[in-house]
Design an enzyme around this catalytic site. Sequence first.
Site, PDB file in Angstrom:
ATOM      1  N   SER A 180      45.374  35.447  53.559  1.00 57.04           N
ATOM      2  CA  SER A 180      46.057  36.547  52.878  1.00 57.04           C
ATOM      3  C   SER A 180      45.396  37.880  53.188  1.00 57.04           C
ATOM      4  CB  SER A 180      46.013  36.293  51.356  1.00 57.04           C
ATOM      5  OG  SER A 180      46.410  37.433  50.642  1.00 57.04           O
TER       6      SER A 180
ATOM      7  N   TYR B 181      40.880  34.205  43.376  1.00 55.51           N
ATOM      8  CA  TYR B 181      41.882  33.695  44.326  1.00 55.51           C
ATOM      9  C   TYR B 181      41.601  34.294  45.713  1.00 55.51           C
ATOM     10  CZ  TYR B 181      45.970  34.060  47.232  1.00 55.51           C
ATOM     11  OH  TYR B 181      46.797  34.063  48.330  1.00 55.51           O
TER      12      TYR B 181
ATOM     13  N   LYS C 161      40.146  32.629  49.559  1.00 55.54           N
ATOM     14  CA  LYS C 161      40.735  32.806  50.903  1.00 55.54           C
ATOM     15  C   LYS C 161      39.639  33.255  51.875  1.00 55.54           C
ATOM     16  CE  LYS C 161      44.943  31.583  50.141  1.00 55.54           C
ATOM     17  NZ  LYS C 161      45.417  30.311  50.713  1.00 55.54           N
TER      18      LYS C 161
ATOM     19  N   ARG D  31      53.085  48.329  49.807  1.00 55.74           N
ATOM     20  CA  ARG D  31      52.773  47.017  50.381  1.00 55.74           C
ATOM     21  C   ARG D  31      53.627  46.792  51.635  1.00 55.74           C
ATOM     22  NH1 ARG D  31      49.512  47.633  47.040  1.00 55.74           N
ATOM     23  NH2 ARG D  31      48.734  46.226  45.399  1.00 55.74           N
TER      24      ARG D  31
ATOM     25  N   GLY E 162      43.143  45.503  39.142  1.00 61.49           N
ATOM     26  CA  GLY E 162      42.967  44.682  40.353  1.00 61.49           C
ATOM     27  C   GLY E 162      43.897  45.074  41.485  1.00 61.49           C
TER      28      GLY E 162
END
Length: 344
Positions: free
Chosen positions: A126, A151, A155, A233, A299
């Site tokens: 990711s 999480y 990764k 994004r 975050g």
Amino acid sequence: MHNILVTGGTGYIGSHTAVELIEEGFNVLIADNLSNSDITVLDGIEEITGVRPLFEKTDLCDRSSLKEYFNRNPGIDAVIHFAAAKAVGESVENPLMYYRNNLVSLINLLEEMELRSSGSLVFSSSCTVYGQPGKLPVTEEAPVKKAESPYGNTKKISEDIIADTVKAAGHLRAISLRYFNPIGAHHTALIGELPRGVPDNLVPFITQTAIGIRDELKVFGDDYNTPDGSCIRDYLHVTDLARAHVTAIKRLLHDKNSKDYEVFNLGTGTGVSVLEMIRTFEKVASMKLRYRVTDRRPGDIEQVWADTTLANSELGWKAGHSLEDALASAWKWEKNYRQLKKNK
Ligand code: WQD
């Protein structure tokens, strides 16, 4: 015909990848513990492709049952490893579950692959490993930063585990694919992103608001240092993302990889803001979307989009769908899924 094991293959990206692999002529085996997916996804895959992948409910964290799985299914030529927990917020509340689930499953899988001839691995990574990049678009050379969540950290650590294992083993090779933001659904709307509770991600929240399940979309902040103040994004169609996995598997099986361990960004190369996503969805769905700007989500990074040069030139993959296509497919899936539920 090559045999490809797809772990987490009843999940969102896994199921779309299974479809593309089958249509490319591969024999697909799916191992999934169904903790965040539904076995009815196999019906959708079969309806689309005419092939029902061999499925076994499997806990990859259980070393002995994984060994038995490989003993029952000899001749696996390559593995695409999707199986992992992936909710950012949940990982903050329950870090140990994330470290155990995501890392033990990978270690068990690599140990089995080391013992056998299934020496090619494609790993689901990711863009979260970049954190907030200092330079945009972000390339694969950008420094991997302190993860914003357990999480994201799993990764990062997983990539290191794979790189070190490939280096030591000698007969393994691997590709990590760093996804940006996958959205949308197969054009038939027979498979898509299965909603589980209140969606964390933007696009399922948009479509659930549009269909009336959610009162309004909350836009998490419009005071960022971006043109319209909302976060940016790189959103890519899930079918384009799935096709990248087929390209990566063929690269490894046909010995086209230039190194034993490679990393590729998978994005469109275009950044889109939350408010632009809302406008584009409203155009695609010919409706106004109810939303309200609220505080920032802890975050969240401000903006990220991919430098896709390496994926385009080296991997030979480029996202083909437009943002409108992707949002239209998400909307079609939402309407189809709700209709299916109503008919049941
Ligand atoms: C996108 C933008 C939100 C919901 C995460 C993981 C990433 C991957 C994809 C698993 C952000 C805003 C969202 C809402 C909003 N996960 N937003 N209202 O956070 O970029 O990435 O999901 O592989 O690893 O980090 O995706 O869809 O949650 O958010 O305003 O109700 O939409 O603030 O700017 P994100 P997202």
